[in-house]
Design a protein around this motif. Structure first.
Motif, PDB file in Angstrom:
ATOM      1  N   THR A   2       0.986  -1.271   0.261  1.00 32.64           N
ATOM      2  CA  THR A   2       0.038  -0.192   0.199  1.00 32.64           C
ATOM      3  C   THR A   2       0.883   1.377  -0.251  1.00 32.64           C
ATOM      4  O   THR A   2       0.567   2.632  -0.174  1.00 32.64           O
ATOM      5  CB  THR A   2      -0.723   0.369   1.294  1.00 32.64           C
ATOM      6  N   GLY A   3       2.046   1.130   0.313  1.00 36.79           N
ATOM      7  CA  GLY A   3       3.329   1.768   0.447  1.00 36.79           C
ATOM      8  C   GLY A   3       3.850   2.402   1.132  1.00 36.79           C
ATOM      9  O   GLY A   3       4.261   1.278   1.932  1.00 36.79           O
ATOM     10  N   ALA A   4       4.831   3.093   1.024  1.00 39.99           N
ATOM     11  CA  ALA A   4       5.723   3.383   2.330  1.00 39.99           C
ATOM     12  C   ALA A   4       5.543   3.808   3.435  1.00 39.99           C
ATOM     13  O   ALA A   4       4.465   4.490   4.064  1.00 39.99           O
ATOM     14  CB  ALA A   4       7.254   4.390   1.934  1.00 39.99           C
ATOM     15  N   ARG A   5       6.165   2.965   4.633  1.00 40.91           N
ATOM     16  CA  ARG A   5       6.071   3.451   6.061  1.00 40.91           C
ATOM     17  C   ARG A   5       6.726   4.828   6.244  1.00 40.91           C
ATOM     18  O   ARG A   5       7.831   4.790   5.815  1.00 40.91           O
ATOM     19  CB  ARG A   5       6.196   2.241   7.336  1.00 40.91           C
ATOM     20  N   PRO A   6       5.928   5.219   7.527  1.00 39.01           N
ATOM     21  CA  PRO A   6       6.546   6.504   7.750  1.00 39.01           C
ATOM     22  C   PRO A   6       8.075   6.083   8.587  1.00 39.01           C
ATOM     23  O   PRO A   6       7.941   4.971   9.350  1.00 39.01           O
ATOM     24  CB  PRO A   6       5.656   6.915   8.662  1.00 39.01           C
ATOM     25  N   LEU A   7       8.993   6.691   8.191  1.00 40.40           N
ATOM     26  CA  LEU A   7      11.101   6.506   9.253  1.00 40.40           C
ATOM     27  C   LEU A   7      11.017   6.759  10.987  1.00 40.40           C
ATOM     28  O   LEU A   7       9.470   7.376  10.941  1.00 40.40           O
ATOM     29  CB  LEU A   7      11.788   7.823   8.521  1.00 40.40           C
ATOM     30  N   PRO A   8      11.444   5.969  11.286  1.00 40.89           N
ATOM     31  CA  PRO A   8      10.737   5.853  12.760  1.00 40.89           C
ATOM     32  C   PRO A   8      11.199   6.954  13.200  1.00 40.89           C
ATOM     33  O   PRO A   8      13.037   7.136  13.639  1.00 40.89           O
ATOM     34  CB  PRO A   8      11.460   4.623  13.030  1.00 40.89           C
ATOM     35  N   GLY A   9      10.426   7.698  14.193  1.00 39.85           N
ATOM     36  CA  GLY A   9      12.234   8.827  15.105  1.00 39.85           C
ATOM     37  C   GLY A   9      12.590   9.967  14.203  1.00 39.85           C
ATOM     38  O   GLY A   9      12.170   9.885  13.151  1.00 39.85           O
ATOM     39  N   PRO A  10      13.415  10.908  14.550  1.00 41.05           N
ATOM     40  CA  PRO A  10      14.403  11.435  14.407  1.00 41.05           C
ATOM     41  C   PRO A  10      15.046  10.773  12.923  1.00 41.05           C
ATOM     42  O   PRO A  10      16.024  10.438  14.082  1.00 41.05           O
ATOM     43  CB  PRO A  10      14.788  12.456  15.404  1.00 41.05           C
ATOM     44  N   THR A  11      14.934  11.202  12.089  1.00 32.71           N
ATOM     45  CA  THR A  11      16.028  10.482  11.324  1.00 32.71           C
ATOM     46  C   THR A  11      16.611  11.256   9.893  1.00 32.71           C
ATOM     47  O   THR A  11      15.802  12.354   9.477  1.00 32.71           O
ATOM     48  CB  THR A  11      15.194   9.316  10.222  1.00 32.71           C
ATOM     49  N   GLN A  12      17.707  11.615   9.626  1.00 33.45           N
ATOM     50  CA  GLN A  12      18.401  11.945   9.096  1.00 33.45           C
ATOM     51  C   GLN A  12      18.616  11.335   7.987  1.00 33.45           C
ATOM     52  O   GLN A  12      19.580  10.271   8.003  1.00 33.45           O
ATOM     53  CB  GLN A  12      19.530  12.810   9.366  1.00 33.45           C
ATOM     54  N   VAL A  13      18.368  11.955   6.855  1.00 36.67           N
ATOM     55  CA  VAL A  13      18.271  11.287   5.031  1.00 36.67           C
ATOM     56  C   VAL A  13      19.524  11.652   4.428  1.00 36.67           C
ATOM     57  O   VAL A  13      19.336  12.908   4.077  1.00 36.67           O
ATOM     58  CB  VAL A  13      17.230  11.338   4.481  1.00 36.67           C
ATOM     59  N   GLN A  14      20.587  11.364   4.316  1.00 34.80           N
ATOM     60  CA  GLN A  14      21.101  11.929   3.537  1.00 34.80           C
ATOM     61  C   GLN A  14      21.135  11.026   2.122  1.00 34.80           C
ATOM     62  O   GLN A  14      21.341   9.821   1.889  1.00 34.80           O
ATOM     63  CB  GLN A  14      22.810  10.841   4.123  1.00 34.80           C
ATOM     64  N   ASP A  15      21.717  11.466   0.784  1.00 32.88           N
ATOM     65  CA  ASP A  15      22.283  11.230   0.180  1.00 32.88           C
ATOM     66  C   ASP A  15      23.756  10.874  -0.920  1.00 32.88           C
ATOM     67  O   ASP A  15      24.770  10.945   0.217  1.00 32.88           O
ATOM     68  CB  ASP A  15      21.424  12.387  -1.208  1.00 32.88           C
ATOM     69  N   ALA A  16      23.719  10.254  -1.933  1.00 33.74           N
ATOM     70  CA  ALA A  16      25.588   9.809  -2.275  1.00 33.74           C
ATOM     71  C   ALA A  16      26.259  10.968  -1.819  1.00 33.74           C
ATOM     72  O   ALA A  16      27.687  10.869  -1.402  1.00 33.74           O
ATOM     73  CB  ALA A  16      25.442   8.824  -3.975  1.00 33.74           C
ATOM     74  N   TYR A  17      26.046  11.678  -2.261  1.00 41.28           N
ATOM     75  CA  TYR A  17      27.148  13.707  -2.789  1.00 41.28           C
ATOM     76  C   TYR A  17      27.396  14.026  -1.513  1.00 41.28           C
ATOM     77  O   TYR A  17      28.492  13.938  -0.703  1.00 41.28           O
ATOM     78  CB  TYR A  17      26.052  14.607  -2.526  1.00 41.28           C
ATOM     79  N   GLU A  18      26.364  13.418   0.058  1.00 35.04           N
ATOM     80  CA  GLU A  18      27.017  13.910   1.601  1.00 35.04           C
ATOM     81  C   GLU A  18      27.704  12.465   1.832  1.00 35.04           C
ATOM     82  O   GLU A  18      28.744  12.778   2.556  1.00 35.04           O
ATOM     83  CB  GLU A  18      25.379  13.855   1.992  1.00 35.04           C
ATOM     84  N   VAL A  19      27.327  11.513   1.176  1.00 41.75           N
ATOM     85  CA  VAL A  19      28.342  10.272   1.586  1.00 41.75           C
ATOM     86  C   VAL A  19      29.770  10.464   0.908  1.00 41.75           C
ATOM     87  O   VAL A  19      30.714  10.125   1.479  1.00 41.75           O
ATOM     88  CB  VAL A  19      27.387   9.062   1.679  1.00 41.75           C
TER      89      VAL A  19
END
Length: 72
Positions: A2-19
């Motif tokens: 039915t779709g993606a579940r929300p992220l749990p708690g405070p989460t930082q999402v990084q992309d490949a450029y930041e890594v």
């Protein structure tokens, strides 16, 4: 599905450029090559500091690439 579940708690999402930028920062500072988990941890910490305006504190990034719980 039915779709993606929300992220749990405070989460930082990084992309490949930041890594990749974190890998370069670590290499420039220490002349060592890090594993992706360590670079992801640093990228997340840098993002956290930038988004919250943290100043005057000592922070540590801990990278961990495992699905098993940490035993203490």
């Amino acid at each position: 599905m039915t779709g993606a579940r929300p992220l749990p708690g405070p989460t930082q999402v990084q992309d490949a450029y930041e890594v990749c930028a974190a890998i370069k920062d670590i290499f420039d500072d220490t002349r060592t090559i890090v594993e992706p988990a360590g670079a992801l941890a640093l990228a997340g910490l840098k993002s956290y500091v930038a988004s919250r305006g943290v100043r005057g504190r000592r922070l540590a990034a801990q990278g961990r690439w495992s699905t098993r719980p940490v035993r203490r």
